[in-house]
Enzyme design. Structure first.
Site, PDB file in Angstrom:
ATOM      1  N   GLY A 161       0.824  -1.203   0.000  1.00  9.73           N
ATOM      2  CA  GLY A 161       0.000   0.000   0.000  1.00  9.73           C
ATOM      3  C   GLY A 161       0.854   1.246   0.000  1.00  9.73           C
ATOM      4  O   GLY A 161       2.071   1.198   0.189  1.00  9.73           O
ATOM      5  N   PRO A 162       0.235   2.405  -0.202  1.00 10.02           N
ATOM      6  CA  PRO A 162       0.974   3.674  -0.238  1.00 10.02           C
ATOM      7  C   PRO A 162       1.594   3.980   1.126  1.00 10.02           C
ATOM      8  O   PRO A 162       1.216   3.390   2.146  1.00 10.02           O
ATOM      9  CB  PRO A 162      -0.109   4.698  -0.592  1.00 10.02           C
ATOM     10  CG  PRO A 162      -1.262   3.910  -1.096  1.00 10.02           C
ATOM     11  CD  PRO A 162      -1.193   2.580  -0.450  1.00 10.02           C
ATOM     12  N   PRO A 163       2.538   4.924   1.162  1.00  9.93           N
ATOM     13  CA  PRO A 163       3.134   5.314   2.451  1.00  9.93           C
ATOM     14  C   PRO A 163       2.076   5.896   3.384  1.00  9.93           C
ATOM     15  O   PRO A 163       1.138   6.569   2.947  1.00  9.93           O
ATOM     16  CB  PRO A 163       4.173   6.374   2.054  1.00  9.93           C
ATOM     17  CG  PRO A 163       4.446   6.137   0.598  1.00  9.93           C
ATOM     18  CD  PRO A 163       3.177   5.606   0.023  1.00  9.93           C
ATOM     19  N   GLY A 197      -0.324   2.612   7.469  1.00  8.93           N
ATOM     20  CA  GLY A 197      -0.327   1.810   8.694  1.00  8.93           C
ATOM     21  C   GLY A 197       0.221   0.412   8.549  1.00  8.93           C
ATOM     22  O   GLY A 197      -0.089  -0.458   9.354  1.00  8.93           O
ATOM     23  N   SER A 205      -3.868   3.261 -19.056  1.00  8.92           N
ATOM     24  CA  SER A 205      -5.248   3.584 -18.716  1.00  8.92           C
ATOM     25  C   SER A 205      -5.648   5.021 -19.031  1.00  8.92           C
ATOM     26  O   SER A 205      -6.791   5.402 -18.811  1.00  8.92           O
ATOM     27  CB  SER A 205      -5.501   3.301 -17.226  1.00  8.92           C
ATOM     28  OG  SER A 205      -4.699   4.130 -16.424  1.00  8.92           O
ATOM     29  N   LYS A 241      -8.132   5.398  -7.651  1.00  9.61           N
ATOM     30  CA  LYS A 241      -8.525   6.420  -8.615  1.00  9.61           C
ATOM     31  C   LYS A 241      -9.871   7.055  -8.229  1.00  9.61           C
ATOM     32  O   LYS A 241     -10.057   8.270  -8.354  1.00  9.61           O
ATOM     33  CB  LYS A 241      -8.607   5.820 -10.017  1.00  9.61           C
ATOM     34  CG  LYS A 241      -7.251   5.385 -10.559  1.00  9.61           C
ATOM     35  CD  LYS A 241      -7.395   4.685 -11.894  1.00  9.61           C
ATOM     36  CE  LYS A 241      -6.048   4.216 -12.421  1.00  9.61           C
ATOM     37  NZ  LYS A 241      -6.157   3.498 -13.695  1.00  9.61           N
TER      38      LYS A 241
END
Length: 804
Positions: A366-368, A371, A689, A732
């Site tokens: 997952g993104p920074p 958690g 995309s 998105k």
């Protein structure tokens, strides 16, 4: 049993004859051979009466071995050959029993039973043995005597006088009976010897039995000798060591080397090492004991032993298997992250039902700031296990994982074994942070070394180069984290169970800030709820205007900045409670940093709004297209990647193929150049995309019809105008919501991904699934009735490396 020499004149003592009818004593194992005196004790009434009757007559009785244990015996229940015996002496015991000594006289055959009560009597006849004197008989007798002497010498329960007695028996038949009576034969074997009337055959059978007995005795003596030798060696070593200690104590001297060796030996015994490891430790300790302390290898060997005995080979922390309690702990520490929590609770449930289950190997992607790392700590707390974290970012040396061999100066185990030692248990929660950032150079590939660590079928015998003995990692729960999965080698990715942690929505961030971030920052800055309070509007304003991220790291940083400024005011002016609302944020954080330009600007020609996936979550992406005078060239700017450039070419080809139906001059490409630009030109962008977004921008520019900019879109296109599915839909859609879009156009095959979108977001956006570009044209090229607008998500794009 005692032997008596046979009289020179014959088999029977002088004045003793064997009558034709004798009282019969049935026996079990107390068989009587001729010329042998055997004791017999009994309290059986019938036998006592028999002995009394025999003593008043000629004192001769018949001794026959029983075939069966029947109460009323017949001739068939007794062996046919027995012995006539003389009652040499009789003793009566006060309890009513008698003890007699019987002297064997001769072999007899039972002809018939003549009396059953009150005791047995029967007709008998003396049988003569067959003996042929000669060289063979003498050789058989000598060989038998030699073997018996060896047995007497070895057997602990046979007195040495038996050898002397045997030497003084000249008759081979008597010698065989004497030996058979004294060696450990079974009842059947004794009866067989008694029934063998041919003396030569009797000696041969007895020789076979005595050879077997001699072999057993020799083997027993050898085993006893070995055991005694080992015990004597151990006792001698112990005795000498104790003497040495006593002498050193008396002299006031202490041998530091022996003290150190004894301490290490004791630690090895208490460490619970596996057999292979224990053997290696003892071998190394023996080397150390013989090595002078000044030797270069001494420190290396001592350090190695210290590592072996300090590892938790058998020490495990007990799991907290209360599933409800674990769920409460996970909810206390983290908001949302449902999939991760469910997976941990599933593991706990299986662990409760099957205690020897292997630890899972999870990969949080997952993104920074979402958690991932703190979730590992929470899992350890919920399970009641120790937590170890190891950062893999920038690790390029394989030895960081497996350790260095002891031949190198300053060698140490790898960081996996070092972490296990720090945890002091063999089942911690072990987090391998940033696994997607592992490097590779001439020193090896650390990700290849991790293949064994993260494989449940191999890590039960993980071999560290420094230890050089297997260590069991199967009880460890390994958790890895990554921002993206693409850089992780396929073989390593295959060994892990990937769980995605997507970005948070605004409402989720609000909950996280109120429940976790604000209380933590108040505590860290010496404030309390009575001195500083944040309104919901203030937190949402920070989320919208001062941060733009998928996680909450920058949100906490901005909250911390407000807390520090308030702390300064409180410390200098001792002000009372301060309430921070949305209107006061400018005083603490300065001017706003982000704004929702899409909702504020008017529709425009040649400008389409796309959706992109980035490492920080999702983002919006503008695509601008402008025709200019030229010769049909396609100009692409904005640091577009190769895949994105191909999407632009596909969009141009589709526009040319549909020029007539769209009202575009079919020869436009002969007189015009097309320039497509994606703003934020310093940021690399790639991915398929943005195909539908480029197509709409290009057609809008060529037709002069404005695009509705409140509609975001994502999807890959083909030359025939089909819209293909893309990834990162959730991120998105969240980006579209943050940016103020009202509608999202997305590929029809991505409809299933909308289930992952939080319900409050789905209610605020209109989603329009399409499978062909023709369905999009009328929606975006001319205004539609005001209402909900669909929202779209373009291929993966990043603030650092966006992918459209």
């Amino acid at each position: 049993m005692v032997a008596e020499d046979q009289q020179e004149g014959g088999r029977l003592p002088a004045g003793v004859t064997v009558p034709g009818e004798l009282p019969i004593i049935p026996v079990g194992e107390n068989m009587v051979f001729p010329s042998i005196i055997v004791p017999l004790a009994t309290d059986k009434r019938s036998v006592v009466q028999l002995i009394d009757a025999a003593l008043s007559d000629n004192k001769v009785v018949g001794i026959f071995a029983q075939r069966t244990a029947a109460e009323r015996l017949t001739a068939a229940d007794l062996h046919p050959i027995g012995s006539a015996a003389l009652i040499a002496r009789m003793f009566k015991i006060p309890d009513g029993s008698v003890r007699v000594f019987l002297q064997g006289l001769a072999r007899i055959r039972l002809v018939d039973i003549t009396q059953a009560e009150p005791y047995l009597k029967g007709r008998v006849e003396v049988v003569e043995e067959v003996a042929q004197a000669g060289t063979e008989m003498e050789a058989l007798g000598r060989n038998l005597l030699s073997l018996f002497q060896k047995v007497v010498e070895i057997a602990p329960n046979l007195p040495g006088e038996l050898s002397v007695a045997a030497v003084n028996i000249p008759d081979p038949g008597n010698l065989a009976d004497f030996i058979a009576a004294h060696i450990g034969l079974k009842q059947g074997e004794r009866q067989e010897i008694l029934e063998t009337l041919d003396v030569a055959q009797r000696i041969k059978k007895l020789t076979e039995y005595i050879n077997r007995e001699l072999e057993i005795l020799e083997l027993g003596t050898k085993i006893q000798s070995q055991i005694k030798g080992e015990m004597d060696k151990a006792q001698r070593e112990f005795y000498l060591r104790e003497q040495l200690k006593a002498i050193q104590r008396e002299l006031g001297e202490v041998d530091e080397r022996s003290v150190e060796a004894n301490e290490l030996r004791k630690k090895i015994e208490e460490a619970g090492l596996p057999p292979e490891t224990r053997n290696e430790a003892e071998r190394e300790l023996d080397r150390l004991a013989k090595m002078p302390p000044a030797a270069a290898e001494y420190t290396v060997s001592r350090t190695y032993l210290d590592w072996l005995v300090s590892l938790p080979w058998t020490k495990s922390s007990e799991d907290s298997l209360d599933i409800n309690q674990a769920a409460r702990v996970l909810d206390e520490d983290h908001h949302d992250l449902t999939r991760v929590k469910e997976r941990i609770l599933e593991y706990l449930a299986v662990r409760k039902l099957k205690s020897d289950t292997k630890g899972p190997i999870l990969c949080f992607v997952g993104p920074p700031g979402t958690g991932k790392t703190s979730m590992g700590q929470s899992i350890a707390r919920a399970l009641g296990r120790k937590f170890i974290r190891m950062s893999l970012g920038g690790v390029r040396d394989e030895a960081e994982i497996r350790g260095h061999r002891r031949t190198y100066v300053g060698a140490l185990p790898g960081r996996i074994i070092q972490g296990i030692r720090r945890a002091e248990t063999n089942n911690p929660v072990f987090m391998l942070d940033e696994i997607d950032k592992v490097g590779i150079d001439f020193r090896g590939d650390p990700s290849a070394a991790l293949l064994e660590v993260l494989d449940p079928e191999q890590n039960f015998a993980f071999m560290d180069h420094y230890l050089d003995v297997p260590f069991d990692l199967s009880k460890v729960i390994f958790i890895t984290t990554a921002n993206i999965v693409d850089p992780i080698p396929p073989a390593l990715k295959d060994r892990m169970e990937t769980i995605e942690l997507p970005g948070y929505t605004e409402q989720e961030k609000l909950h996280i800030a109120q429940e976790f971030l604000v209380p933590r920052q108040l505590k860290e800055n010496g404030l309390g709820p009575e001195r500083l309070q944040f309104s919901e509007e203030a937190v949402l304003e920070i989320v919208r205007r001062y941060t733009r991220e998928a996680g909450v790291r920058n949100l906490e940083r901005e909250i911390g900045a407000v807390c520090r400024k308030v702390a300064r005011r409180v410390a200098t002016a001792s002000e009372g409670p301060i309430a921070v609302g949305a209107g006061q944020l400018h005083d603490y954080l300065g001017p706003i940093r982000f704004r929702y330009e899409v909702a504020e600007e008017a529709d425009g020609v040649g400008v389409a709004t796309g959706l992109a996936w980035t490492q920080a979550g999702g983002d919006i992406l503008f695509v601008e297209a402008t025709p200019i005078s030229g010769k049909g060239s396609l100009i692409l700017t904005g640091k577009l990647g190769e895949v994105m450039q191909e999407s632009a070419r596909a969009a141009l080809t589709y526009a040319r193929s549909r020029a007539a139906s769209l009202g575009i001059d079919e020869a436009f490409y002969e007189k015009k150049d097309i320039h497509i630009h994606v703003p934020a030109g310093a940021i690399p962008k790639d991915g398929p995309s943005a195909g539908i977004t480029m197509t709409m921008a290009l057609i809008s520019a060529l037709t002069g019809r404005p695009l509705v900019r409140e509609i975001g879109m994502t999807g890959e296109i083909t030359l025939r105008g089909k819209v293909l599915p893309v990834g990162g839909i959730k991120e998105k859609v969240l980006a579209a919501h943050r940016a103020g879009l009202r509608k999202v156009i997305l590929p029809k095959e991505n409809e299933r991904d909308l289930e992952e979108i939080p319900e409050e977001i789905r209610e605020k956006l209109e989603f329009i699934p399409v499978d062909n570009v023709d369905q999009v044209l009328d929606m975006v090229l001319q205004p539609t009735k005001r209402g909900r607008m669909p929202r779209v998500r373009s291929g993966r794009s990043t603030r650092k490396t966006p992918r459209a």
